[in-house]
Design a protein around this motif. Structure first.
Motif, PDB file in Angstrom:
ATOM      1  N   PRO A  82       0.818  -1.224   0.000  1.00 35.87           N
ATOM      2  CA  PRO A  82       0.000   0.000   0.000  1.00 35.87           C
ATOM      3  C   PRO A  82       0.846   1.265   0.000  1.00 35.87           C
ATOM      4  CG  PRO A  82      -0.843  -1.578   1.593  1.00 35.87           C
ATOM      5  CD  PRO A  82       0.493  -2.088   1.153  1.00 35.87           C
ATOM      6  N   GLY A  83       1.955   1.263   0.756  1.00 33.90           N
ATOM      7  CA  GLY A  83       2.816   2.433   0.807  1.00 33.90           C
ATOM      8  C   GLY A  83       3.442   2.742  -0.537  1.00 33.90           C
ATOM      9  N   VAL A  84       3.911   1.705  -1.232  1.00 38.19           N
ATOM     10  CA  VAL A  84       4.508   1.898  -2.552  1.00 38.19           C
ATOM     11  C   VAL A  84       3.455   2.392  -3.547  1.00 38.19           C
ATOM     12  CG1 VAL A  84       5.561   0.682  -4.498  1.00 38.19           C
ATOM     13  CG2 VAL A  84       6.358   0.233  -2.173  1.00 38.19           C
ATOM     14  N   MET A  85       2.257   1.830  -3.440  1.00 37.42           N
ATOM     15  CA  MET A  85       1.167   2.251  -4.323  1.00 37.42           C
ATOM     16  C   MET A  85       0.826   3.728  -4.099  1.00 37.42           C
ATOM     17  SD  MET A  85      -2.642   0.531  -4.609  1.00 37.42           S
ATOM     18  CE  MET A  85      -1.930  -1.102  -4.837  1.00 37.42           C
ATOM     19  N   ILE A  86       0.741   4.129  -2.830  1.00 37.79           N
ATOM     20  CA  ILE A  86       0.409   5.519  -2.507  1.00 37.79           C
ATOM     21  C   ILE A  86       1.546   6.450  -2.903  1.00 37.79           C
ATOM     22  CG2 ILE A  86      -0.220   7.120  -0.660  1.00 37.79           C
ATOM     23  CD1 ILE A  86      -2.332   4.987  -1.418  1.00 37.79           C
ATOM     24  N   GLN A  87       2.782   6.013  -2.701  1.00 39.91           N
ATOM     25  CA  GLN A  87       3.921   6.839  -3.103  1.00 39.91           C
ATOM     26  C   GLN A  87       3.885   7.101  -4.604  1.00 39.91           C
ATOM     27  OE1 GLN A  87       6.777   5.809  -4.994  1.00 39.91           O
ATOM     28  NE2 GLN A  87       8.153   7.534  -4.611  1.00 39.91           N
ATOM     29  N   SER A  88       3.540   6.077  -5.365  1.00 36.95           N
ATOM     30  CA  SER A  88       3.485   6.220  -6.816  1.00 36.95           C
ATOM     31  C   SER A  88       2.381   7.183  -7.241  1.00 36.95           C
ATOM     32  CB  SER A  88       3.248   4.845  -7.454  1.00 36.95           C
ATOM     33  OG  SER A  88       3.130   4.953  -8.849  1.00 36.95           O
ATOM     34  N   THR A  89       1.205   7.052  -6.645  1.00 39.48           N
ATOM     35  CA  THR A  89       0.091   7.931  -7.014  1.00 39.48           C
ATOM     36  C   THR A  89       0.336   9.361  -6.525  1.00 39.48           C
ATOM     37  OG1 THR A  89      -1.140   7.274  -5.015  1.00 39.48           O
ATOM     38  CG2 THR A  89      -1.573   6.043  -7.024  1.00 39.48           C
ATOM     39  N   LEU A 103       7.929  13.146   2.561  1.00 42.09           N
ATOM     40  CA  LEU A 103       6.612  12.646   2.956  1.00 42.09           C
ATOM     41  C   LEU A 103       6.593  11.121   2.958  1.00 42.09           C
ATOM     42  CD1 LEU A 103       4.102  14.994   1.071  1.00 42.09           C
ATOM     43  CD2 LEU A 103       4.568  14.936   3.519  1.00 42.09           C
ATOM     44  N   PHE A 104       7.225  10.520   1.961  1.00 43.94           N
ATOM     45  CA  PHE A 104       7.241   9.068   1.822  1.00 43.94           C
ATOM     46  C   PHE A 104       8.033   8.410   2.952  1.00 43.94           C
ATOM     47  CE2 PHE A 104       9.278   5.329  -0.468  1.00 43.94           C
ATOM     48  CZ  PHE A 104       8.178   4.498  -0.317  1.00 43.94           C
ATOM     49  N   PHE A 105       9.256   8.876   3.176  1.00 48.81           N
ATOM     50  CA  PHE A 105      10.114   8.236   4.171  1.00 48.81           C
ATOM     51  C   PHE A 105       9.729   8.586   5.604  1.00 48.81           C
ATOM     52  CE2 PHE A 105      12.965   7.943   0.453  1.00 48.81           C
ATOM     53  CZ  PHE A 105      13.234   6.578   0.509  1.00 48.81           C
ATOM     54  N   PRO A 131      -0.015  13.703   5.929  1.00 50.97           N
ATOM     55  CA  PRO A 131      -1.227  13.133   5.323  1.00 50.97           C
ATOM     56  C   PRO A 131      -0.998  11.779   4.679  1.00 50.97           C
ATOM     57  CG  PRO A 131      -0.392  14.985   4.031  1.00 50.97           C
ATOM     58  CD  PRO A 131       0.357  14.986   5.319  1.00 50.97           C
ATOM     59  N   LEU A 132       0.237  11.543   4.206  1.00 49.43           N
ATOM     60  CA  LEU A 132       0.541  10.265   3.569  1.00 49.43           C
ATOM     61  C   LEU A 132       0.375   9.104   4.541  1.00 49.43           C
ATOM     62  CD1 LEU A 132       1.476   9.839   0.621  1.00 49.43           C
ATOM     63  CD2 LEU A 132       3.760   9.429   1.505  1.00 49.43           C
ATOM     64  N   SER A 133       0.679   9.326   5.827  1.00 44.43           N
ATOM     65  CA  SER A 133       0.543   8.270   6.835  1.00 44.43           C
ATOM     66  C   SER A 133      -0.905   7.816   6.960  1.00 44.43           C
ATOM     67  CB  SER A 133       1.043   8.766   8.195  1.00 44.43           C
ATOM     68  OG  SER A 133       2.425   9.016   8.177  1.00 44.43           O
ATOM     69  N   TYR A 134      -1.834   8.757   6.918  1.00 42.56           N
ATOM     70  CA  TYR A 134      -3.244   8.416   7.065  1.00 42.56           C
ATOM     71  C   TYR A 134      -3.769   7.686   5.831  1.00 42.56           C
ATOM     72  CZ  TYR A 134      -3.069  11.473  11.118  1.00 42.56           C
ATOM     73  OH  TYR A 134      -2.749  12.031  12.331  1.00 42.56           O
ATOM     74  N   VAL A 135      -3.300   8.090   4.661  1.00 46.57           N
ATOM     75  CA  VAL A 135      -3.725   7.413   3.428  1.00 46.57           C
ATOM     76  C   VAL A 135      -3.208   5.978   3.422  1.00 46.57           C
ATOM     77  CG1 VAL A 135      -3.709   7.479   0.919  1.00 46.57           C
ATOM     78  CG2 VAL A 135      -3.686   9.614   2.205  1.00 46.57           C
ATOM     79  N   VAL A 136      -1.928   5.791   3.746  1.00 50.46           N
ATOM     80  CA  VAL A 136      -1.340   4.455   3.762  1.00 50.46           C
ATOM     81  C   VAL A 136      -2.012   3.579   4.811  1.00 50.46           C
ATOM     82  CG1 VAL A 136       0.760   3.135   4.241  1.00 50.46           C
ATOM     83  CG2 VAL A 136       0.895   5.230   2.871  1.00 50.46           C
ATOM     84  N   ASP A 137      -2.262   4.127   5.985  1.00 51.32           N
ATOM     85  CA  ASP A 137      -2.892   3.355   7.056  1.00 51.32           C
ATOM     86  C   ASP A 137      -4.274   2.869   6.639  1.00 51.32           C
ATOM     87  OD1 ASP A 137      -2.826   2.463   9.922  1.00 51.32           O
ATOM     88  OD2 ASP A 137      -4.601   3.756  10.022  1.00 51.32           O
TER      89      ASP A 137
END
Length: 252
Positions: free
Chosen positions: A61-68, A180-182, A205-211
């Motif tokens: 999920p994290g890699v997917m969100i990082q890409s988007t 944001l990613f790391f 915000p990335l943490s909440y999306v990935v979670d």
């Protein structure tokens, strides 16, 4: 209703662009595929990161969100190009409100991000990632990806309103995406972070999306899903308002 129609027109325009030129989507899928196919298995063998699921599953999920997110943040490059070519000035003299234009363009980026995620998904299945087989979870997860991508695209519009050249925009965009990613829970649990990064991850915000996406697709842990959705909604609202207020600066 007029504002909604303007937004839908911009989303339709983005779909037409994707239909005629899908090269960017395919080329940007290379990096996340390498994360899943190489980094995930290698780090999984180290067993130094405690996760409740296999490590490759955990980072998917994290890699997917990082890409988007990468797609969304650099969507502002198109805004800079349209400003330089004069297209944006013509758009700004139309009766459409700034808010509908900004939200419409941002949501158009969400469509591009969805296609990016849909390319990564079958690759993850091929390498053995185990997803929760629940269609409702997939629909909600991709809805969250779509909405959060709109918020990050609004960030790119905000950046574009201050950056006068594409080169400067590229540098700022890269400086935003990677921290944001790391500094999120994309690659490791928040509990492993140093205290200062742990505090930053709580407003990232990335943490909440990935979670949210990880809970829906991988772990099934949905105790924080309401908090995640509320945090994403607040982030989107703030970014849409800020980008709309600064939108006219782009052509000044």
């Amino acid at each position: 209703m007029e504002a909604l129609r303007n937004m839908l027109v911009m989303i339709e325009l983005e779909l037409r662009r994707l239909w005629h030129d899908r090269t960017e989507i395919y080329s940007r899928a290379v990096q996340p595929i390498l994360w899943l196919a190489v980094y995930g298995p290698v780090m999984g063998r180290v067993r130094g990161i405690p996760t409740s699921v296999p490590y490759t599953d955990f980072i998917t999920p994290g890699v997917m969100i990082q890409s988007t997110t990468f797609v969304s943040i650099f969507y502002g490059l198109m805004i800079v190009w349209e400003r330089d070519s004069g297209i944006l000035k013509k758009l700004l003299v139309t009766p459409a409100s700034r808010y509908s234009m900004v939200i419409g363009r941002s949501m158009a980026s969400g469509v591009r991000a969805l296609f990016q995620a849909l390319i990564i998904l079958p690759v993850a299945l091929i390498i053995g990632v185990h997803f929760i087989p629940n269609p409702a979870h997939f629909i909600l997860a991709f809805t969250i990806i779509f909405l959060s991508s709109g918020g990050f695209a609004a960030v790119s519009v905000l950046i574009a309103s201050f950056m006068k050249t594409r080169e400067r925009f590229m540098g700022i965009g890269q400086a935003i995406v990677m921290p944001l990613f790391f500094a999120s829970n994309a690659l490791y649990p928040i509990q492993m972070m140093p205290p200062i990064l742990r505090e930053f991850s709580s407003i990232n915000p990335l943490s909440y999306v990935v979670d949210a996406v990880r809970g829906l697709l991988i772990t099934g842990e949905l105790s924080n899903i309401i908090l995640d959705i509320v945090a994403i909604a607040i982030f989107d609202t703030i970014m849409f308002v800020a980008a709309s207020l600064s939108f006219r600066r782009i052509i000044e």
